[in-house]
Motif scaffolding. Structure first.
Motif, mmCIF file in Angstrom:
data_model
loop_
_atom_site.group_PDB
_atom_site.id
_atom_site.type_symbol
_atom_site.label_atom_id
_atom_site.label_comp_id
_atom_site.label_asym_id
_atom_site.label_seq_id
_atom_site.Cartn_x
_atom_site.Cartn_y
_atom_site.Cartn_z
ATOM 1 N N LEU A 62 0.831 -1.208 0.000
ATOM 2 C CA LEU A 62 0.000 0.000 0.000
ATOM 3 C C LEU A 62 0.866 1.258 0.000
ATOM 4 N N ALA A 63 1.979 1.212 0.723
ATOM 5 C CA ALA A 63 2.895 2.359 0.719
ATOM 6 C C ALA A 63 3.429 2.601 -0.689
ATOM 7 N N ALA A 64 3.742 1.520 -1.398
ATOM 8 C CA ALA A 64 4.212 1.651 -2.779
ATOM 9 C C ALA A 64 3.121 2.259 -3.674
ATOM 10 N N ARG A 69 0.882 7.126 -6.520
ATOM 11 C CA ARG A 69 -0.219 8.070 -6.749
ATOM 12 C C ARG A 69 0.182 9.509 -6.455
ATOM 13 N N PHE A 70 0.880 9.722 -5.339
ATOM 14 C CA PHE A 70 1.154 11.094 -4.896
ATOM 15 C C PHE A 70 2.581 11.562 -5.183
ATOM 16 N N LYS A 71 3.473 10.632 -5.554
ATOM 17 C CA LYS A 71 4.861 10.967 -5.888
ATOM 18 C C LYS A 71 5.590 11.674 -4.743
ATOM 19 N N ALA A 135 14.070 5.248 -5.796
ATOM 20 C CA ALA A 135 15.103 5.755 -6.699
ATOM 21 C C ALA A 135 14.700 5.672 -8.162
ATOM 22 N N GLY A 136 13.492 5.175 -8.429
ATOM 23 C CA GLY A 136 13.038 5.059 -9.809
ATOM 24 C C GLY A 136 13.584 3.850 -10.539
ATOM 25 N N LYS A 137 14.133 2.881 -9.816
ATOM 26 C CA LYS A 137 14.716 1.701 -10.453
ATOM 27 C C LYS A 137 13.749 0.521 -10.504
ATOM 28 N N ALA A 138 12.770 0.499 -9.611
ATOM 29 C CA ALA A 138 11.849 -0.633 -9.525
ATOM 30 C C ALA A 138 10.471 -0.215 -10.039
ATOM 31 N N PRO A 139 9.762 -1.127 -10.687
ATOM 32 C CA PRO A 139 8.413 -0.805 -11.156
ATOM 33 C C PRO A 139 7.383 -1.051 -10.065
ATOM 34 N N LEU A 140 6.244 -0.423 -10.211
ATOM 35 C CA LEU A 140 5.115 -0.750 -9.350
ATOM 36 C C LEU A 140 4.618 -2.133 -9.751
ATOM 37 N N TRP A 164 14.296 -7.878 -6.103
ATOM 38 C CA TRP A 164 13.067 -7.958 -6.892
ATOM 39 C C TRP A 164 13.391 -8.212 -8.359
ATOM 40 N N SER A 165 14.480 -7.601 -8.859
ATOM 41 C CA SER A 165 14.823 -7.725 -10.276
ATOM 42 C C SER A 165 15.307 -9.120 -10.634
#
Length: 460
Positions: A62-64, A69-71, A135-140, A164-165
């Motif tokens: 949920l935090a992710a 949503r709010f960036k 950091a913008g490296k992982a997708p939702l 995760w990757s």
């Protein structure tokens, strides 16, 4: 549920394979079935904390979603802090209270909270994903995929720590796609090999050493026992490497390639080499999420970068020790390894090149010596072991060394288990299949005749 138990080997695993096979033709069922199996596995071993695991998965996911949503990066920062706070509450609260009481003598009462199974490992999985997402490296990702990343039963309790990757996209893929037989056979080789490491080597050494360390906790050791106790690092290696190989093999049975965790570490020729071979997934986490941020932070002037670099190296290893357990003996163990790694790095830069054999011997002695501190449970008990090394064992008791000498030689001389497994499964081999069947039968008989030993890293 222990991998080395009848409940797992004869009940859970066959049922899990059958259910996964039945779900395999239906993409919508693949991940839900594995999630259900993983939660059942965790709940069997730690029923009271199954809700904690589910809440942890849901809360972090949920935090992710809120971040997406709010960036607002602060959302993920708060989630990471909450994960660390939860780990600190269960694992370190009593340690902190005890030391605070020693300092101010207020008479604080310990909380005596039970440690949730695998909390150190699933906390780090959360942190890896959330940090990379920030950091913008992982997708939702979807909830089912994230839940399986955290709770996938082969790795949920004691690793290997997978990014995760490395695994997330493997979830939900068809398990029994063309060519599955070779992967399945490789998985069986890993599982049987890991059980041999654990049951035939690790547990047999443990039965020899556990009474010695129990005696060390109360007083000096009889003549010669300390020399046996000094090889406890060999037991830890077979115990944890065995677990890791079983986990890797189980992952292969369910279509997931987990990262390797050991690479013949007792063959290392220096301490940096050792930590590139021992618990490799933990060291990758510490390198990327602890060491590098400390090195890249602008704390000291540029001319003092070397000081900051080596200080970060030392602090990382101290934290590595503290991660293993809430006691000063683990902190000391981590500190000693940190000093050894720093000295090694400086020597490699400024000192003469050592012969490989001498480098191996020095590394091996450091690993054995610090392993005593790791296992002893207290500095006093470790000191009793070191005191006992002053007297040589009686000649007539030398036969007791055989259960340790043979596994030690194997750990030093043989290549990494993944290299052995790859060679054995390069082509179809009926003889190997027969040997594996005999080995499984022998392992099941051994399990029936002996008490089942818990994996050491389940405590962490």
């Amino acid at each position: 549920m222990l991998f080395n138990s009848y409940a797992f080997l004869l009940v859970f695993l066959p049922v899990a394979i059958v259910l996964a096979r039945m779900a395999d033709p239906y993409p919508a069922l693949r991940m839900p079935v594995l999630i259900g199996l993983s939660l059942a596995f965790y709940g069997y071993g730690d029923p009271p904390f199954l809700l904690l695991l589910i809440a942890s998965i849901t809360g972090n996911w949920l935090a992710a979603r809120l971040f997406a949503r709010f960036k607002v990066k602060g959302i993920l920062t708060c989630a990471i802090i909450a994960n660390l706070a939860l780990l600190g509450l269960f694992k370190y609260a009593d340690f902190a209270v005890a030391n605070l009481d020693l300092l101010i003598g207020h008479g604080f009462q310990p909380l005596q909270l039970a440690l949730p199974l695998g909390i150190s490992f699933f906390t780090f999985h959360h942190i890896m994903y959330l940090t990379d997402l920030r950091a913008g490296k992982a997708p939702l990702t979807a909830l089912d995929r994230y839940a399986l990343y955290i709770a996938f039963f082969p790795q949920a309790i004691a690793g290997p720590l997978a990014r995760w990757s490395e695994v997330m996209e493997q979830f939900g893929q068809r398990i029994y796609a063309p060519g599955w037989q070779q992967r399945f056979f490789l998985g069986i080789v890993f599982i049987v090999g890991g059980l041999i490491e654990k049951i035939m080597f690790g547990d047999r050494i443990a039965r020899l050493l556990d009474p010695i360390y129990a005696q060390a906790a109360t007083g000096p050791l009889p003549a010669g026992d300390a020399w046996l106790a000094a090889f406890v690092s060999v037991q830890i290696f077979y115990d944890f490497a065995g677990y890791s190989d079983i986990a890797i093999g189980l992952g292969l049975l369910f279509g997931v390639r987990l990262p390797f965790n050991f690479d013949a570490p007792l063959r290392a020729t220096n301490m940096q080499d050792f930590w590139q071979r021992w618990h490799m997934t933990l060291m990758a986490f510490l390198r990327d999420y602890v060491f590098r941020p400390m090195v890249n932070a602008r704390v000291l002037p540029r001319r003092l970068f070397a000081v900051q670099y080596f200080a970060a190296m030392l602090i990382t290893m101290v934290l590595c020790g503290l991660w293993h357990g809430a006691s000063w003996s683990f902190v000391l163990w981590g500190t000693l390894h940190g000093v050894a790694v720093v000295v090694c790095a400086l020597w490699r830069r400024f000192g003469p090149r050592l012969p490989a054999v001498l480098g191996w011997l020095l590394t091996f002695l450091v690993v054995l010596g610090t392993g005593v501190i790791f296992r002893a449970g207290s500095v006093e008990a470790a000191w009793h072991v070191f005191q006992g090394l002053a007297s040589l064992p009686p000649v007539e008791r030398g036969v007791r060394l055989l259960p340790i000498v043979i596994p030690t030689l194997a750990a030093v001389l043989l290549p990494a288990s993944q290299d052995v497994a790859a060679r054995l499964t390069r082509r179809p081999n009926v003889g190997l299949a027969v040997l594996l069947g005999v080995a499984v039968l022998a392992l099941l008989i051994e399990l029936g005749e002996r008490d089942v030993h818990e994996f050491i890293y389940f405590k962490f």
